[in-house]
Design a protein around this motif. Structure first.
Motif, PDB file in Angstrom:
ATOM      1  N   ARG A  80       0.828  -1.201   0.000  1.00 55.67           N
ATOM      2  CA  ARG A  80       0.000   0.000   0.000  1.00 55.67           C
ATOM      3  C   ARG A  80       0.873   1.265   0.000  1.00 55.67           C
ATOM      4  N   GLY A  81       1.955   1.241   0.778  1.00 61.02           N
ATOM      5  CA  GLY A  81       2.831   2.411   0.795  1.00 61.02           C
ATOM      6  C   GLY A  81       3.433   2.683  -0.571  1.00 61.02           C
ATOM      7  N   CYS A  82       3.882   1.620  -1.207  1.00 58.81           N
ATOM      8  CA  CYS A  82       4.473   1.763  -2.541  1.00 58.81           C
ATOM      9  C   CYS A  82       3.431   2.217  -3.558  1.00 58.81           C
ATOM     10  N   GLY A  83       2.226   1.614  -3.461  1.00 64.05           N
ATOM     11  CA  GLY A  83       1.186   1.963  -4.418  1.00 64.05           C
ATOM     12  C   GLY A  83       0.713   3.391  -4.294  1.00 64.05           C
ATOM     13  N   LEU A  84       0.594   3.896  -3.096  1.00 57.70           N
ATOM     14  CA  LEU A  84       0.081   5.245  -2.888  1.00 57.70           C
ATOM     15  C   LEU A  84       1.111   6.323  -3.201  1.00 57.70           C
ATOM     16  N   PHE A  90       9.270   2.162  -0.110  1.00 56.51           N
ATOM     17  CA  PHE A  90       8.223   1.712   0.807  1.00 56.51           C
ATOM     18  C   PHE A  90       8.018   0.199   0.757  1.00 56.51           C
ATOM     19  N   LEU A  91       8.719  -0.471  -0.154  1.00 54.82           N
ATOM     20  CA  LEU A  91       8.578  -1.929  -0.267  1.00 54.82           C
ATOM     21  C   LEU A  91       9.425  -2.686   0.749  1.00 54.82           C
ATOM     22  N   GLN A  92      10.233  -1.964   1.544  1.00 54.50           N
ATOM     23  CA  GLN A  92      11.102  -2.656   2.494  1.00 54.50           C
ATOM     24  C   GLN A  92      10.319  -3.597   3.420  1.00 54.50           C
ATOM     25  N   PRO A  93       9.175  -3.186   3.992  1.00 53.65           N
ATOM     26  CA  PRO A  93       8.418  -4.127   4.833  1.00 53.65           C
ATOM     27  C   PRO A  93       7.932  -5.344   4.041  1.00 53.65           C
ATOM     28  N   TYR A  94       7.619  -5.117   2.765  1.00 45.81           N
ATOM     29  CA  TYR A  94       7.167  -6.235   1.925  1.00 45.81           C
ATOM     30  C   TYR A  94       8.300  -7.236   1.712  1.00 45.81           C
ATOM     31  N   THR A  95       9.477  -6.727   1.368  1.00 47.96           N
ATOM     32  CA  THR A  95      10.622  -7.607   1.107  1.00 47.96           C
ATOM     33  C   THR A  95      11.048  -8.355   2.366  1.00 47.96           C
ATOM     34  N   ALA A  96      11.157  -7.624   3.473  1.00 50.63           N
ATOM     35  CA  ALA A  96      11.533  -8.272   4.736  1.00 50.63           C
ATOM     36  C   ALA A  96      10.447  -9.231   5.191  1.00 50.63           C
ATOM     37  N   GLY A  97       9.199  -8.862   4.956  1.00 53.34           N
ATOM     38  CA  GLY A  97       8.092  -9.725   5.353  1.00 53.34           C
ATOM     39  C   GLY A  97       8.074 -11.047   4.619  1.00 53.34           C
ATOM     40  N   ARG A  98       8.488 -11.036   3.359  1.00 55.83           N
ATOM     41  CA  ARG A  98       8.539 -12.295   2.593  1.00 55.83           C
ATOM     42  C   ARG A  98       9.551 -13.249   3.215  1.00 55.83           C
ATOM     43  N   VAL A  99      10.718 -12.724   3.609  1.00 56.05           N
ATOM     44  CA  VAL A  99      11.754 -13.566   4.221  1.00 56.05           C
ATOM     45  C   VAL A  99      11.271 -14.107   5.558  1.00 56.05           C
ATOM     46  N   THR A 100      10.696 -13.233   6.372  1.00 59.05           N
ATOM     47  CA  THR A 100      10.214 -13.653   7.694  1.00 59.05           C
ATOM     48  C   THR A 100       9.085 -14.658   7.569  1.00 59.05           C
ATOM     49  N   GLU A 101       8.203 -14.439   6.598  1.00 61.45           N
ATOM     50  CA  GLU A 101       7.079 -15.362   6.383  1.00 61.45           C
ATOM     51  C   GLU A 101       7.570 -16.777   6.112  1.00 61.45           C
ATOM     52  N   GLN A 102       8.529 -16.900   5.212  1.00 66.98           N
ATOM     53  CA  GLN A 102       9.034 -18.230   4.854  1.00 66.98           C
ATOM     54  C   GLN A 102       9.676 -18.924   6.046  1.00 66.98           C
ATOM     55  N   ALA A 103      10.457 -18.182   6.820  1.00 68.52           N
ATOM     56  CA  ALA A 103      11.124 -18.774   7.987  1.00 68.52           C
ATOM     57  C   ALA A 103      10.103 -19.171   9.044  1.00 68.52           C
ATOM     58  N   ALA A 104       9.147 -18.298   9.310  1.00 63.89           N
ATOM     59  CA  ALA A 104       8.144 -18.588  10.340  1.00 63.89           C
ATOM     60  C   ALA A 104       7.260 -19.761   9.932  1.00 63.89           C
ATOM     61  N   ALA A 105       6.863 -19.817   8.681  1.00 60.81           N
ATOM     62  CA  ALA A 105       6.010 -20.910   8.214  1.00 60.81           C
ATOM     63  C   ALA A 105       6.733 -22.251   8.324  1.00 60.81           C
ATOM     64  N   ALA A 106       8.030 -22.261   7.977  1.00 60.27           N
ATOM     65  CA  ALA A 106       8.800 -23.509   8.067  1.00 60.27           C
ATOM     66  C   ALA A 106       8.897 -23.976   9.517  1.00 60.27           C
ATOM     67  N   GLN A 107       9.191 -23.065  10.420  1.00 56.16           N
ATOM     68  CA  GLN A 107       9.289 -23.442  11.837  1.00 56.16           C
ATOM     69  C   GLN A 107       7.934 -23.857  12.390  1.00 56.16           C
ATOM     70  N   LEU A 108       6.889 -23.177  11.948  1.00 58.06           N
ATOM     71  CA  LEU A 108       5.548 -23.504  12.429  1.00 58.06           C
ATOM     72  C   LEU A 108       5.129 -24.899  11.989  1.00 58.06           C
ATOM     73  N   ARG A 109       5.417 -25.237  10.738  1.00 65.32           N
ATOM     74  CA  ARG A 109       5.080 -26.590  10.253  1.00 65.32           C
ATOM     75  C   ARG A 109       5.841 -27.647  11.050  1.00 65.32           C
ATOM     76  N   ALA A 110       7.091 -27.371  11.387  1.00 66.80           N
ATOM     77  CA  ALA A 110       7.877 -28.334  12.168  1.00 66.80           C
ATOM     78  C   ALA A 110       7.319 -28.474  13.585  1.00 66.80           C
ATOM     79  N   LEU A 111       6.841 -27.383  14.161  1.00 65.42           N
ATOM     80  CA  LEU A 111       6.345 -27.424  15.533  1.00 65.42           C
ATOM     81  C   LEU A 111       5.008 -28.137  15.663  1.00 65.42           C
ATOM     82  N   VAL A 112       4.108 -27.908  14.714  1.00 67.22           N
ATOM     83  CA  VAL A 112       2.774 -28.519  14.830  1.00 67.22           C
ATOM     84  C   VAL A 112       2.816 -29.998  14.471  1.00 67.22           C
ATOM     85  N   ALA A 144       3.048   0.487  -9.686  1.00 66.76           N
ATOM     86  CA  ALA A 144       3.531   1.599  -8.851  1.00 66.76           C
ATOM     87  C   ALA A 144       4.953   1.995  -9.183  1.00 66.76           C
ATOM     88  N   ARG A 145       5.700   1.149  -9.834  1.00 67.45           N
ATOM     89  CA  ARG A 145       7.072   1.508 -10.229  1.00 67.45           C
ATOM     90  C   ARG A 145       7.071   2.652 -11.251  1.00 67.45           C
TER      91      ARG A 145
END
Length: 219
Positions: A80-84, A90-112, A144-145
């Motif tokens: 939204r920040g980038c688009g507006l 403004f894409l920094q949260p998007y880029t960092a979020g993609r990395v964090t998402e993948q790591a968290a999802a992998a750990q979550l699948r292992a835990l459950v 938006a680019r």
């Protein structure tokens, strides 16, 4: 056979000497000690297993679920920040979020692990996140680019925000399932500890009664 030729009567408990009674009670105490040790070991293993399930699986899984959800919210914020503004910074949260998402999802699948409902929640969120990125986030970023979104492109960005609401509903379902599992494990741990205390009390009473009986015989 007796001297008169009549068969001897079997020895009865009342015919036992003090030494015989002592040996009998001692043997009973030894048997009780073995049984008590087995019961205590079983209860301890059960309690430890439930405690480990809570401490090493459910609670860390809740933490990783919040991390996963936060990473996806960051992605939506970045898009939204980038688009507006039309500024790729403004894409920094998007880029960092993609990395964090993948790591968290992998750990979550292992835990459950084998918990089907919890694993299904992770899969649903990941599918919905990918659909949101493919249908709304990536097209909005590409447009938006060239500058801030206007007209139909801005409407597309707003529709993406509405579509992200589906992800938020999946977050709520995931959190509810994790919370229910945590409550269930805490309740099971509480019941196990109460039962354990009752068993320990019963073992103590039995040993005290056996010791009292032995004291009476030796008096």
């Amino acid at each position: 056979m007796s001297a008169s030729g009549a068969p001897e009567r079997p020895r009865r408990l009342r015919d036992l000497t003090v030494q015989g009674w002592f040996r009998l009670v001692f043997a009973a105490l030894a048997l009780l000690a073995v049984v008590a040790a087995l019961i205590v070991a079983g209860l301890t293993a059960q309690t430890r297993g439930t405690s480990n399930e809570l401490a090493n699986s459910i609670l860390p899984a809740q933490a990783q679920a919040y991390r996963l959800q936060g990473a996806l919210v960051d992605q939506e914020t970045g898009v939204r920040g980038c688009g507006l503004t039309g500024q790729v910074g403004f894409l920094q949260p998007y880029t960092a979020g993609r990395v964090t998402e993948q790591a968290a999802a992998a750990q979550l699948r292992a835990l459950v692990g084998g918990k089907v409902s919890l694993a299904r929640d992770v899969a649903r969120i990941e599918r919905a996140a990918q659909a949101w990125r493919t249908g709304y986030a990536i097209p909005s970023i590409d447009r938006a680019r060239r500058g801030p979104l206007r007209g139909t492109d801005l409407a597309q960005l707003d529709r993406g925000k509405a579509a992200f609401g589906h992800l938020r509903s999946l977050f709520a379902v995931q959190n509810a399932h994790l919370a229910a599992d945590a409550v269930s494990d805490r309740a099971a741990l509480g019941r196990a500890r109460v039962f354990q205390n009752w068993v320990y009390g019963a073992i103590l009473v039995v040993f005290l009664l056996a010791a009292a009986a032995l004291a009476v015989m030796l008096d």
